[in-house]
Design a protein around this motif. Structure first.
Motif, mmCIF file in Angstrom:
data_model
loop_
_atom_site.group_PDB
_atom_site.id
_atom_site.type_symbol
_atom_site.label_atom_id
_atom_site.label_comp_id
_atom_site.label_asym_id
_atom_site.label_seq_id
_atom_site.Cartn_x
_atom_site.Cartn_y
_atom_site.Cartn_z
ATOM 1 N N ASP A 1 -3.100 9.269 -4.299
ATOM 2 C CA ASP A 1 -3.368 9.621 -2.641
ATOM 3 C C ASP A 1 -3.238 8.491 -1.812
ATOM 4 O O ASP A 1 -2.375 8.330 -0.872
ATOM 5 C CB ASP A 1 -4.834 10.527 -2.559
ATOM 6 C CG ASP A 1 -5.932 9.788 -3.149
ATOM 7 O OD1 ASP A 1 -5.691 8.541 -3.797
ATOM 8 O OD2 ASP A 1 -6.979 10.341 -3.058
ATOM 9 N N VAL A 2 -4.171 7.598 -2.023
ATOM 10 C CA VAL A 2 -3.907 6.225 -1.164
ATOM 11 C C VAL A 2 -4.304 5.201 -2.092
ATOM 12 O O VAL A 2 -5.142 5.280 -2.942
ATOM 13 C CB VAL A 2 -5.049 6.420 0.094
ATOM 14 C CG1 VAL A 2 -5.174 4.946 0.902
ATOM 15 C CG2 VAL A 2 -4.712 7.708 0.887
ATOM 16 N N GLY A 3 -3.520 4.009 -1.767
ATOM 17 C CA GLY A 3 -3.887 2.857 -2.765
ATOM 18 C C GLY A 3 -2.692 1.882 -2.728
ATOM 19 O O GLY A 3 -2.030 1.726 -1.737
ATOM 20 N N THR A 4 -3.056 1.002 -3.734
ATOM 21 C CA THR A 4 -2.058 -0.149 -3.775
ATOM 22 C C THR A 4 -0.747 0.335 -4.962
ATOM 23 O O THR A 4 -1.156 1.063 -5.967
ATOM 24 C CB THR A 4 -2.759 -1.255 -4.251
ATOM 25 O OG1 THR A 4 -3.354 -1.175 -5.726
ATOM 26 C CG2 THR A 4 -3.829 -1.658 -3.243
ATOM 27 N N SER B 1 -9.752 -0.915 -16.533
ATOM 28 C CA SER B 1 -8.617 -0.022 -15.908
ATOM 29 C C SER B 1 -8.531 -0.349 -14.412
ATOM 30 O O SER B 1 -7.795 0.237 -13.737
ATOM 31 C CB SER B 1 -9.052 1.334 -16.007
ATOM 32 O OG SER B 1 -10.377 1.624 -15.723
ATOM 33 N N THR B 2 -9.518 -1.220 -13.739
ATOM 34 C CA THR B 2 -9.149 -1.484 -12.402
ATOM 35 C C THR B 2 -9.784 -2.802 -11.850
ATOM 36 O O THR B 2 -10.707 -3.089 -12.862
ATOM 37 C CB THR B 2 -9.805 -0.275 -11.490
ATOM 38 O OG1 THR B 2 -9.920 -0.593 -10.138
ATOM 39 C CG2 THR B 2 -11.490 -0.213 -11.954
ATOM 40 N N ILE C 1 -14.641 1.914 -10.255
ATOM 41 C CA ILE C 1 -13.902 3.000 -10.757
ATOM 42 C C ILE C 1 -15.125 4.311 -11.042
ATOM 43 O O ILE C 1 -16.247 4.165 -11.385
ATOM 44 C CB ILE C 1 -13.166 2.966 -11.900
ATOM 45 C CG1 ILE C 1 -12.532 4.098 -12.598
ATOM 46 C CG2 ILE C 1 -14.287 2.429 -13.165
ATOM 47 C CD1 ILE C 1 -11.461 3.892 -13.516
ATOM 48 N N THR D 1 -5.047 4.863 -8.632
ATOM 49 C CA THR D 1 -5.093 6.238 -8.452
ATOM 50 C C THR D 1 -6.431 6.900 -7.660
ATOM 51 O O THR D 1 -7.081 6.026 -7.105
ATOM 52 C CB THR D 1 -5.248 7.084 -9.980
ATOM 53 O OG1 THR D 1 -6.197 6.371 -10.522
ATOM 54 C CG2 THR D 1 -3.813 6.531 -10.613
ATOM 55 N N SER D 2 -6.373 8.156 -7.530
ATOM 56 C CA SER D 2 -7.339 8.905 -6.896
ATOM 57 C C SER D 2 -8.766 8.471 -6.942
ATOM 58 O O SER D 2 -9.676 8.493 -6.493
ATOM 59 C CB SER D 2 -7.308 10.196 -6.642
ATOM 60 O OG SER D 2 -7.459 10.748 -8.066
ATOM 61 N N ASN D 3 -9.112 7.945 -8.400
ATOM 62 C CA ASN D 3 -10.423 7.533 -8.795
ATOM 63 C C ASN D 3 -10.392 6.003 -8.946
ATOM 64 O O ASN D 3 -11.243 5.525 -9.711
ATOM 65 C CB ASN D 3 -10.791 8.278 -10.221
ATOM 66 C CG ASN D 3 -10.256 7.820 -11.483
ATOM 67 O OD1 ASN D 3 -9.023 7.147 -11.311
ATOM 68 N ND2 ASN D 3 -10.818 7.774 -12.524
ATOM 69 N N ASP D 4 -9.629 5.425 -8.444
ATOM 70 C CA ASP D 4 -9.545 3.973 -8.389
ATOM 71 C C ASP D 4 -8.973 3.339 -9.670
ATOM 72 O O ASP D 4 -9.076 1.945 -9.557
ATOM 73 C CB ASP D 4 -10.865 3.486 -7.862
ATOM 74 C CG ASP D 4 -11.067 3.826 -6.501
ATOM 75 O OD1 ASP D 4 -10.197 3.888 -5.537
ATOM 76 O OD2 ASP D 4 -12.317 4.358 -6.266
ATOM 77 N N ALA D 5 -8.709 4.130 -10.743
ATOM 78 C CA ALA D 5 -8.005 3.568 -11.777
ATOM 79 C C ALA D 5 -6.639 2.960 -11.533
ATOM 80 O O ALA D 5 -5.865 3.422 -10.784
ATOM 81 C CB ALA D 5 -8.131 4.396 -12.864
ATOM 82 N N VAL D 6 -6.233 1.836 -11.992
ATOM 83 C CA VAL D 6 -4.918 1.273 -12.015
ATOM 84 C C VAL D 6 -4.045 1.764 -13.288
ATOM 85 O O VAL D 6 -4.326 1.211 -14.254
ATOM 86 C CB VAL D 6 -4.774 -0.235 -11.543
ATOM 87 C CG1 VAL D 6 -3.381 -0.746 -11.398
ATOM 88 C CG2 VAL D 6 -5.726 -0.447 -10.477
ATOM 89 N N GLU E 1 0.861 5.651 0.507
ATOM 90 C CA GLU E 1 0.036 6.841 0.951
ATOM 91 C C GLU E 1 0.774 8.243 0.505
ATOM 92 O O GLU E 1 1.941 8.104 0.888
ATOM 93 C CB GLU E 1 -0.276 6.899 2.615
ATOM 94 C CG GLU E 1 -1.285 7.689 2.996
ATOM 95 C CD GLU E 1 -1.809 7.293 4.546
ATOM 96 O OE1 GLU E 1 -2.476 8.205 5.176
ATOM 97 O OE2 GLU E 1 -1.438 6.338 5.046
ATOM 98 N N HIS F 1 -10.275 9.864 -1.301
ATOM 99 C CA HIS F 1 -9.760 8.613 -0.250
ATOM 100 C C HIS F 1 -9.784 9.279 1.027
ATOM 101 O O HIS F 1 -8.970 10.343 1.217
ATOM 102 C CB HIS F 1 -8.657 7.888 -0.903
ATOM 103 C CG HIS F 1 -8.834 7.082 -2.184
ATOM 104 N ND1 HIS F 1 -8.110 6.972 -3.057
ATOM 105 C CD2 HIS F 1 -9.859 6.215 -2.442
ATOM 106 C CE1 HIS F 1 -8.554 6.237 -3.942
ATOM 107 N NE2 HIS F 1 -9.739 5.850 -3.867
ATOM 108 N N PHE G 1 -13.696 16.276 -10.843
ATOM 109 C CA PHE G 1 -13.037 15.297 -9.955
ATOM 110 C C PHE G 1 -11.638 15.903 -9.858
ATOM 111 O O PHE G 1 -11.088 16.048 -10.791
ATOM 112 C CB PHE G 1 -13.083 13.978 -10.053
ATOM 113 C CG PHE G 1 -12.525 13.141 -9.082
ATOM 114 C CD1 PHE G 1 -13.410 13.019 -7.778
ATOM 115 C CD2 PHE G 1 -11.446 12.421 -9.183
ATOM 116 C CE1 PHE G 1 -12.767 12.235 -6.813
ATOM 117 C CE2 PHE G 1 -10.969 11.480 -8.344
ATOM 118 C CZ PHE G 1 -11.625 11.462 -7.167
ATOM 119 N N LEU H 1 0.771 -1.203 0.237
ATOM 120 C CA LEU H 1 0.047 -0.175 0.114
ATOM 121 C C LEU H 1 0.702 1.200 0.131
ATOM 122 O O LEU H 1 2.121 1.197 0.578
ATOM 123 C CB LEU H 1 -0.718 -0.022 1.151
ATOM 124 C CG LEU H 1 -1.863 -1.256 1.351
ATOM 125 C CD1 LEU H 1 -2.701 -1.075 2.769
ATOM 126 C CD2 LEU H 1 -2.715 -1.320 0.257
#
Lengths: 93, 750
Positions: free
Chosen positions: A46-49, B339-340, B344, A61-66, A32, B406, B461, A30
């Motif tokens: 921001d926070v993630g894997t 993408s995830t 998303i 990423t911040s919108n959960d896309a990897v 941060e 987050h 966003f 993870l």
């Protein structure tokens, strides 16, 4: 390439503004990050894997896309290149 | 009654009014490259009883007897959404909007938004038949033709293009009163546009006040609704308009969530353990209309959906698309997403095909959860079959669509699934450790952020807002029985000097109480804020978060934890940038039993002005160099800018005592090929050097390490350097309360 630890951004560029001013990669996969309070955008990280395969680092990423980034480390300097070609560097703290 | 007309005129921007005071304000706007200006959300307004104290002390039966003898009418303002109308004096248009009144324990938090309304002038009003309740009725209701919101429809929705002001309410009727009037106090924050810089400016003629009077609600309002009117006055007590507000709902905001899916995917409707959309949003007072609509969305060409394909499917299949009449968010459940793995909020900006941000999210039902212990009870399952995490992800992505980022403060909705699963502590397994609520600060954001930040189609966003706790009072429950003490090492210090604080957390209860094991900032429990002479608030927290989280332990009765802080810079820059009196509030907070607990203390100190030109130059350098903080915290020869600033402070005789230890700390440690240099350390430290207890301990430890390294080549110094340093440190311990333990620490060194 050893990502684990604290890193501070050294890049000053327009395209690099969306990346955080400091980031901590943890041993449990993870991360941060802290944005720059003067930045006009919330940081993309921001926070993630994160995960690493050869010279590619995948970060959520911040919108959960990897997103996959080309990455390299040399002399305590970590360099990421994003899919748009923006390069951002961090130094180990 | 004499009314003074404010000097108003239309400016070049359509739909905005300007006062002379406002024009003056333009010259003081923050430069475009400065930090983003964001209206701070309203603070809780503490309850102050408006009834005579003697009356409140009477037993209820006696109060009822009194009511019979002397009929009393009690006034209070119900929580909920109020339809508001502000009529500026002398203008042809007005503002419609909402005011949200939230009760939080005995406190009240309130905010509002205003949209400009410039009605088309039609006179006389035409009479057109409309169908009401199945009956054809002649319609010449003025509000119908003028486009006024109908209170009978509940919470109103206004067009995004008309958004003009955020109201930060600072005073309201927060308790019960015998009077039918109260003062409404508020700041007006003008929205300058999505791409404007600054995005917000505070009206300089404010803060504003209106003496509100309870009256009878006009037709259309719910029966018995609170309805109030008042005259709005600016800070100069000039009447600038009138305001009305009437309660239309017990909720604060309302929205629709439409769920479409491909046939093989489940609709994320609940957690399987009693949590549904409305129950989650009840705690933030959002009225949600959840519509499970299309269950036959066509699969894309490949096995997995791209962001663009999901966006196109939303545009093609959603039931409605007018975001100016309805806040509609769209959920698309599909088998897999490019993408995830899980979900998303793909609709991040105005760069998609319809240039409207934050409308839709995607969630993937066919991701297979890794078959590892981290994933607890749902390991190896298909995501759509794991109801709790699947539903939680839909809530999380919709949270992004509502403008939230987050948030790792707890295991709530806006934390990430990975963090929550990795945080489960046996015997609890993921997903049982999910907190089915938004974190306290996100709750406040959902209830009180400006409309444009939360409604779909508002700001993109990624538009920043403060991610610090919005108000310490909201963020945690007070830890009863624990007391926080904050003591400055120096109460008066020169500008440019770091502020050193001794902090302690004491258990004053007669029984053990849980508390953090350490007050060290690196564990993230300690944070705070500094209030400068002008009232500006700046915040601080650790810049180095330890990988290991702080452990809790029981603090015995009378036991106390101590530590030291050295403050120079925070998130907003220098914490003590000018001369004057400061208040420093230090907060210790931690997560416990699914909640957030904390205790705070404060200290006052005074910063003196620059005493010489040399002092001024050195202070300017340390205060304007961000890396000074890095040099203080991390220490290292590679931090060139920060070390140069510290060197400038050392060259000035006023600041030298305040920075001598910081340089000594660097020199006492080897760095790459440079050896530790205790001779230089001994030369730097003297009786004048300002050090906290924590710094004395740290210095002792570093000197012992360097002394031990003298034999193996990591350090070089004369034999008497450690004893010279020990002599200085020993003298300093005499000034501290725990002299004995400090002296014991130093014995080995000397």
């Amino acid at each position: 390439m050893n990502l684990i630890g604290n890193w501070q951004k050294t890049t000053v560029s327009e395209c690099g503004k969306k990346y955080p001013s400091a980031i901590q990669f943890k041993p449990n996969g993870l991360y941060e990050a802290q944005g720059d309070p003067k930045a006009a955008v919330h940081p993309t990280w921001d926070v993630g894997t994160f995960s690493q395969q050869h010279d590619t680092v995948s970060l959520s990423t911040s919108n959960d896309a990897v997103i996959d980034y080309q990455a390299s480390e040399e002399a305590d300097t970590l360099t990421f290149r994003d899919p748009e070609g923006c390069t951002v560097t961090y130094r180990r703290l | 009654m004499k009314t003074t007309r404010v000097n108003t005129k239309k400016n070049g921007t359509a739909g905005k009014f300007t006062t002379s005071a406002e024009q003056a304000e333009h010259s003081t706007r923050i430069p475009q490259d400065g930090p983003p200006v964001f209206p701070q959300l309203p603070d809780p307004i503490m309850m102050v009883p408006k009834l005579p104290e003697e009356l409140l002390r009477l037993p209820l039966e006696r109060q009822l007897e009194l009511e019979k003898l002397f009929p009393l009418k009690f006034y209070s303002l119900d929580a909920g959404c109020y339809l508001v109308r502000f009529n500026p004096t002398g203008l042809s248009y007005h503002y419609d909007g909402t005011i949200r009144v939230q009760r939080q324990g005995s406190n009240t938090i309130a905010s509002g938004d205003l949209y400009q309304h410039n009605p088309i002038q039609i006179w006389p009003l035409p009479t057109i038949p409309v169908i009401k309740g199945g009956i054809l009725t002649p319609q010449n209701d003025a509000s119908f033709f003028l486009g006024e919101p109908n209170p009978a429809n509940g919470i109103p929705v206004f067009a995004r293009s008309r958004y003009r002001y955020y109201l930060r309410i600072t005073q309201i009727l927060e308790s019960i009163s015998l009077s039918n009037t109260f003062t409404l106090g508020f700041e007006m924050w003008k929205f300058n546009g999505v791409s404007a810089s600054p995005m917000w400016t505070k009206e300089a003629a404010g803060p504003y006040q209106a003496q509100m009077t309870f009256g009878t609600a006009p037709a259309g309002y719910p029966a018995g609704a609170d309805y109030l009117t008042g005259t709005v006055r600016n800070a100069a007590n000039v009447a600038v308009g009138t305001i009305t507000m009437g309660r239309v709902s017990s909720y604060l905001r309302k929205a629709t969530v439409e769920i479409d899916r491909v046939s093989a995917s489940e609709a994320p409707l609940d957690s399987g353990a009693g949590h549904g959309w409305q129950s989650i949003f009840d705690s933030v007072k959002w009225q949600l209309n959840v519509v499970t609509s299309n269950a036959d969305v066509a699969e894309p060409s490949g096995n997995s959906w791209s962001d663009g394909e999901m966006h196109a499917a939303m545009l093609a299949r959603r039931d409605s698309s007018n975001l100016d009449s309805e806040w509609r968010y769209h959920v698309l459940a599909v088998k897999n997403i490019d993408s995830t793995p899980r979900g998303i909020m793909y609709d991040t900006g105005g760069t998609d095909s319809n240039n409207v941000p934050r409308e839709g999210i995607g969630i993937s039902s066919h991701w297979v959860i890794p078959n590892t212990a981290t994933w607890g009870k749902v390991k190896g399952q298909r995501f759509g079959a794991a109801k709790a995490p699947y539903f939680r992800t839909a809530l999380h992505e919709i949270g992004h669509a509502m403008g939230l980022y987050h948030n790792t403060v707890d295991m709530g909705i806006m934390n990430t699934t990975d963090v929550i699963s990795a945080s489960a502590v046996p015997p609890t397994q993921f997903p049982d450790n999910i907190k089915w609520a938004h974190a306290a600060d996100d709750q406040k954001r959902l209830m009180h952020m400006p409309d444009v930040f939360v409604r779909p189609g508002g700001v993109s966003f990624g538009t920043p807002y403060s991610t610090h706790p919005l108000s310490p009072d909201d963020a945690h429950e007070e830890a009863v029985g624990l007391e926080m003490h904050v003591l400055p090492v120096q109460e008066v210090l020169p500008i440019g000097a770091p502020v050193r604080l001794e902090i302690s957390l004491a258990n004053t209860a007669p029984y053990p109480l849980p508390a953090p094991d350490s007050l060290a900032m690196k564990y993230g429990c300690v944070s705070g804020r500094v209030i400068d002479p002008s009232g500006t608030v700046r915040t601080f927290k650790t810049i180095m978060l330890c990988v290991d989280e702080v452990q809790l332990r029981y603090l015995e009765p009378g036991e106390q934890l101590t530590d030291s802080l050295t403050l120079l810079r925070g998130a907003e820059g220098a914490l003590f940038p000018s001369a004057g009196s400061y208040t420093v509030e230090v907060e210790v907070s931690w997560d416990m039993n699914g909640g957030h607990v904390g205790v705070s203390g404060q200290a006052h100190l005074f910063v003196t002005t620059a005493q010489t030109k040399s002092h001024a130059r050195a202070a300017l350098q340390v205060l304007s160099t961000p890396d000074t903080l890095l040099s203080m915290v991390f220490t290292g020869d590679h931090l060139l800018e920060g070390n140069a600033a510290i060197q400038a402070a050392l060259d000035d005789k006023v600041l030298r005592p305040h920075y001598a230890y910081l340089e000594a700390k660097r020199l006492a440690q080897p760095f790459k090929k440079r050896k530790a240099n205790l001779n230089a350390v001994a030369d730097l430290l003297d009786a004048e050097t300002v050090m906290s207890t924590g710094e004395i301990r740290k210095c002792t430890k570093l000197v012992k390490q360097a002394d031990a390294g003298n034999g193996n080549g990591d350090a070089s110094h004369d034999g008497d350097a450690p004893s010279r340093i020990a002599g200085v440190l020993r003298a300093k311990t005499e000034a501290h309360a725990d002299t004995d333990s400090m002296t014991a620490t130093l014995v080995a060194l000397s």
